[in-house]
Design an enzyme around this catalytic site. Sequence first.
Site, PDB file in Angstrom:
ATOM      1  N   GLU A   1     138.131 -40.908 -68.608  1.00 34.65           N
ATOM      2  CA  GLU A   1     136.810 -41.505 -68.793  1.00 34.65           C
ATOM      3  C   GLU A   1     135.934 -41.195 -67.580  1.00 34.65           C
ATOM      4  OE1 GLU A   1     137.265 -45.726 -68.968  1.00 34.65           O
ATOM      5  OE2 GLU A   1     135.115 -46.131 -68.910  1.00 34.65           O
ATOM      6  N   ASP A  35     139.583 -46.991 -67.951  1.00 30.77           N
ATOM      7  CA  ASP A  35     139.634 -48.189 -67.121  1.00 30.77           C
ATOM      8  C   ASP A  35     140.200 -49.378 -67.891  1.00 30.77           C
ATOM      9  OD1 ASP A  35     138.785 -47.767 -64.474  1.00 30.77           O
ATOM     10  OD2 ASP A  35     136.744 -47.393 -65.178  1.00 30.77           O
ATOM     11  N   ASP A  63     139.006 -52.127 -68.472  1.00 32.15           N
ATOM     12  CA  ASP A  63     137.943 -53.088 -68.763  1.00 32.15           C
ATOM     13  C   ASP A  63     137.450 -52.873 -70.196  1.00 32.15           C
ATOM     14  OD1 ASP A  63     136.520 -50.785 -68.733  1.00 32.15           O
ATOM     15  OD2 ASP A  63     135.425 -51.208 -66.876  1.00 32.15           O
ATOM     16  N   ASP A  75     134.731 -51.524 -71.499  1.00 32.70           N
ATOM     17  CA  ASP A  75     134.269 -50.174 -71.803  1.00 32.70           C
ATOM     18  C   ASP A  75     135.436 -49.218 -72.005  1.00 32.70           C
ATOM     19  OD1 ASP A  75     131.626 -50.423 -71.976  1.00 32.70           O
ATOM     20  OD2 ASP A  75     131.144 -49.694 -69.948  1.00 32.70           O
TER      21      ASP A  75
END
Length: 640
Positions: free
Chosen positions: A430, A503, A505, A507
């Site tokens: 990413e 990640d 998280d 997103d």
Amino acid sequence: MNDNQHYDASDIQVLEGLEAVRKRPGMYIGTTDVKGLHHLVWEIVDNSIDEALAGFCNNIEIVINKDNSITVKDNGRGIPVGIHAKTGLSTVETVYTVLHAGGKFGGGGYKVSGGLHGVGASVVNALSSWVTVTVYKDGKIHEVKFANGGKTIQKLEVIGECEVERTGTTVTFKPDPEIFDTDIYDYETLKTRTRELAFLNKGLSLTLRDDRDLEDTTGEKFYYEGGISEYVKYLNKNRTAIHEQIIHLEGEEEGIIFEVAMQYNSGYTDSIYSFVNNINTHDGGTHEEGVRRALTRIINNYARKNNILKEKDDSLTGEDVKEGLTMIVSCKHPNPQFEGQTKGRLGNSEVRKLADNVFAEGFERFLMENPEEAKIIVDKTMTAARARVAAKKARELTRRKSDLDVVNFGGKLVDCKEKDPKICEIFLVEGDSAGGSAIKGRDSMTQAILPLRGKILNVEKARIDRALSNEEIRTIITAFGTGIGNEFDLEKLRYDKIIIMTDADVDGSHIRVLLLTLFYRFFRPIVEAGHVYAAQPPLFCIKHGKTIKYVLNEEERDSYLASLNPNTKYDIARMKGLGEMDAEELNETTMDINTRILRKITVDDLIAADEIFSKLMGDEVEPRREFIEQNAVYVQNLDI
Ligand code: 1YM
């Protein structure tokens, strides 16, 4: 054992039979992991379902008991209790102790058990530490007990009386811990299949109850008057149907029952599942072929007759007519022939014609009687055809590219030096910044890096032509080397491991789900063959003295801290996102094969996965919100 407590020849044969099952359980139930454990339940339930298909049973209850033993109860005729001519034992004892060479000796009816053909009961007995069978029949309650891998410890005896009207069989068994790696049943797994069996057998009530949980006393009841029509409705619940009525067609010939239910939705992928005697035929077969052939033919006929398809136009293809189609095909066959390596294909050729006839006749009538719905369906297939032509052009573009040197990816893919796919891996990373660190931190011999900019297109909502015009997706297709659609070839996969590195998280998990959707829809065999992984970047770094420990989440952090000497004065830091780690940190925490943690993505149950993907990526917002709320922020344990 016979009455004078000496083994005779038939006793020894019985013991040898069950001993063979214990020696090679894999041959009978596949595996001895949690899958094999669940298999035992279905072997017993299959006997109840056979009884239901024969028309004598309409209620089945499955209970997970406190000690992880299982009780299955039905209201059928009850297993026969008289003496069996060949064995000299009661028939019920024979059913549970004699491993028959094929064919249920009761004879007739539809055998639902895919591989075991009526020997299921004795296999379960062989692999259990104890089994109790209770038969309600002729106003009496009969009971027989087995233990230690199928040895009879209590001959069949009458233990009480019941109303003459009450009939049925109740079986309780406890899987043998010496055989199985685990003894813990998974409620959700049992529930999915129980619900499926209810969909596939209309009018049959199945109840599942978990008595390990004190609060659950009633269980969940699955009963579908509409059968596979309700299955289609269920599968489409997170999608937008484009016509109201679910088309349900049925026919029977020479004891073969054939049934199909279908409804189109506004999506672009198809969900077509077929079954024979309640067993999922993953690889299709004659029942599915008959329907597909008739579907294409009837829609073409209708479109030509009504001048929607002009004389000069090419005919619609099988691909065109299945876009956005949700369909269940179910066949009940007294003598099914399963073919293929995994026995997932129906081979009986007479079924192709039956399926074609039943479907063609019923569907043609439906189109004539419902001109508005007919127009919606034909329009949808015409649009799909136009998209197919556009996609072909786009695909030619990716094909031409893949002929070039693979380094030529507009500078995006940084490939590894090694060419042997068996030891190569590719990281889909990413963001450019994490991509940069990954390129510096990788092992350049075996690790390739593909940095992804921005979000991946949601292929659940985009048709293949749009997906193929998306540069990110084109790069992925070219990098993998397998091609897609009809040209897909797993042999050509250029990497053994495809590792999604995002990640920890919201997103990151969103991108991960988008990638998984892409893989699931376009590269399913890669997922099925176990090539797809998710990297697990740690969330915390704990330092004490010279020790550095990375942990994945709060739970691990707390249990690690609890394991430390209480006097340790430690440092704890929340890890940065992938993009903020330098090359060395990234290598150590996420990429180094010696220290990293990967999670394999599996497609355990295609239909369940289909449901999850449509929920996560489809049109309806509410189920998605609910799912994400129920499944925590990181969608971390989504094993799809
Ligand atoms: C909870 C498990 O095994 N039910 C069950 C099994 C049988 C019958 C009814 C049955 C079948 C027939 C005649 C027949 C079985 N019978 C046999 C055999 N539930 C469960 N319910 N009468 C009763 O097939 O003709 C094997 S299974 F072989 F003994 F007939």
